[in-house]
Design an enzyme around this catalytic site. Sequence first.
Site, PDB file in Angstrom:
ATOM      1  CG  HIS A  12      -3.298  15.160 -22.673  1.00 22.48           C
ATOM      2  ND1 HIS A  12      -2.314  15.490 -21.767  1.00 22.48           N
ATOM      3  CD2 HIS A  12      -4.024  14.172 -22.086  1.00 22.48           C
ATOM      4  CE1 HIS A  12      -2.452  14.737 -20.672  1.00 22.48           C
ATOM      5  NE2 HIS A  12      -3.501  13.932 -20.846  1.00 22.48           N
ATOM      6  CG  HIS A  14      -6.254   9.599 -20.986  1.00 28.08           C
ATOM      7  ND1 HIS A  14      -5.192   9.010 -20.333  1.00 28.08           N
ATOM      8  CD2 HIS A  14      -6.186  10.927 -20.712  1.00 28.08           C
ATOM      9  CE1 HIS A  14      -4.520   9.953 -19.675  1.00 28.08           C
ATOM     10  NE2 HIS A  14      -5.110  11.123 -19.892  1.00 28.08           N
ATOM     11  CG  LEU A  15      -7.449   6.773 -27.891  1.00 32.55           C
ATOM     12  CD1 LEU A  15      -6.674   6.331 -29.127  1.00 32.55           C
ATOM     13  CD2 LEU A  15      -8.888   7.122 -28.270  1.00 32.55           C
ATOM     14  NE  ARG A  16      -9.575   5.657 -19.792  1.00 28.27           N
ATOM     15  CZ  ARG A  16      -8.880   6.501 -19.034  1.00 28.27           C
ATOM     16  NH1 ARG A  16      -7.558   6.467 -18.990  1.00 28.27           N
ATOM     17  NH2 ARG A  16      -9.509   7.400 -18.308  1.00 28.27           N
ATOM     18  CG  ASN A  40      -3.034   6.905 -18.240  1.00 23.99           C
ATOM     19  OD1 ASN A  40      -3.359   6.943 -19.421  1.00 23.99           O
ATOM     20  ND2 ASN A  40      -3.781   7.458 -17.296  1.00 23.99           N
ATOM     21  CE  LYS A  97       1.249  13.081 -18.884  1.00 17.68           C
ATOM     22  NZ  LYS A  97      -0.164  12.749 -18.941  1.00 17.68           N
ATOM     23  CG  HIS A 134      -0.195  14.681 -14.212  1.00 17.52           C
ATOM     24  ND1 HIS A 134      -1.464  14.339 -14.602  1.00 17.52           N
ATOM     25  CD2 HIS A 134      -0.331  15.238 -12.979  1.00 17.52           C
ATOM     26  CE1 HIS A 134      -2.329  14.670 -13.651  1.00 17.52           C
ATOM     27  NE2 HIS A 134      -1.665  15.200 -12.650  1.00 17.52           N
ATOM     28  CG  HIS A 172      -3.610  18.003 -17.780  1.00 17.70           C
ATOM     29  ND1 HIS A 172      -2.695  18.183 -16.781  1.00 17.70           N
ATOM     30  CD2 HIS A 172      -3.619  16.671 -18.031  1.00 17.70           C
ATOM     31  CE1 HIS A 172      -2.205  17.011 -16.442  1.00 17.70           C
ATOM     32  NE2 HIS A 172      -2.735  16.085 -17.184  1.00 17.70           N
ATOM     33  CG  LEU A 217      -6.877  14.153 -10.304  1.00 20.33           C
ATOM     34  CD1 LEU A 217      -6.256  12.859  -9.827  1.00 20.33           C
ATOM     35  CD2 LEU A 217      -6.739  15.242  -9.230  1.00 20.33           C
ATOM     36  CG  ASP A 245      -6.554  14.896 -19.457  1.00 15.57           C
ATOM     37  OD1 ASP A 245      -6.141  13.760 -19.767  1.00 15.57           O
ATOM     38  OD2 ASP A 245      -6.574  15.314 -18.282  1.00 15.57           O
ATOM     39  CG  HIS A 249     -12.570   6.910 -15.572  1.00 15.23           C
ATOM     40  ND1 HIS A 249     -11.629   6.017 -15.125  1.00 15.23           N
ATOM     41  CD2 HIS A 249     -11.928   8.086 -15.732  1.00 15.23           C
ATOM     42  CE1 HIS A 249     -10.452   6.629 -15.013  1.00 15.23           C
ATOM     43  NE2 HIS A 249     -10.613   7.892 -15.380  1.00 15.23           N
ATOM     44  CB  ALA A 261      -9.347  11.783 -11.657  1.00 13.36           C
TER      45      ALA A 261
END
Length: 344
Positions: A12, A14-16, A40, A97, A134, A172, A217, A245, A249, A261
């Site tokens: 899990h 997030h790579l943006r 996302n 997802k 989620h 998560h 979150l 996760d 940011h 978050a």
Amino acid sequence: MNLTITRPDDWHLHLRDGRAMADVVGATAAVFGRAVVMPNLRPPVTSVDQALDYRGRILAALPAGSVFEPLMTLYLTELTCLDEVPRARDAGFVGFKLYPAGATTNSDAGVTDFDRVAPVLEAMEACGLALLVHGEVTNPEVDIFDREKVFIDRVLAPLLRRHEGLRVVFEHVTTKDAVEFVQASSPRIGATITPQHLLLNRNDMLVGGVKPHHYCLPVLKREADRQALLAAATGADRRFFLGTDSAPHGRSTKENHCGCAGCYSAHAALALYAEVFDAAGALERLEGFASLHGADFYGLPRNRDRIRLVRDSWTVPESYPFGDDVVVPLRAGEEITWRVERVE
Ligand code: DOR
Ligand code: ZN
């Protein structure tokens, strides 16, 4: 003290995108063999074509010499076409997802009426794709600390009864309730656990001043919940596996009157888990959690190469570059007692 284990995977992440992605992807690729990449983005990655393009951008951003495989997911919406499901399977994606609409960062396009996605879930079940969830309700009247428990009762349990063959990852997990729910479920239900939820409880976010870099979150919970997560991660149950996760940011959007978050952990993820397992006297269980259970759950081959963990303190930088901004990592400016070495 050394520990050599099968190369782990991050189930899990997030790579943006764009320059920010290029700044963070190398940290994951240096340690993990594969990562399940969350969809996302803005706009969300809802089609196979978009995900293939995104995959290409990830591969292009990898540092030279990286051996890393991004495992793609699609963002499930109430408009997802049935045709997209077999196409996703044929493209080698791991699943879809599910974000309840409004649950977290860039989740506006998520699902409001779960009946509307039932046909797509049936197609996923038929194609053997996983649903990555989620697990929080978004109803304003539900207290934020209860949202995972209420999601189990109102959404997840009925969904699992309706889709008996669907493989589901409860992403998560943060509560004792979620741990117990997974333990009482069938082997087709897995769960990821983040480093921050193993290391921290809500006091670490709220006592002695608010700590925006500990805000993610689902939000950090009570110490009893952290203890339940720790027991699950370091226990023998193969349905619990590593998912950081890691959610970078820019500093200015975290240290803000309405802060985003997400905790950034990719810089030190495996070392943080090693610390947790070490403190629990369970280092021998780290390989299962980090490198074996997730691959087995997804029906993918285990990695064949190995990495070495060394008990040797280092100080985490105050920040790392992140596009036009910087990202403040977990443990910024503090020590971590483990580090990862390559095994040639
Ligand atoms: O804290 C979080 N950050 N939780 C999520 O579910 C999304 C993530 C993000 O994308 O920033
Ligand atoms: Zn996430």
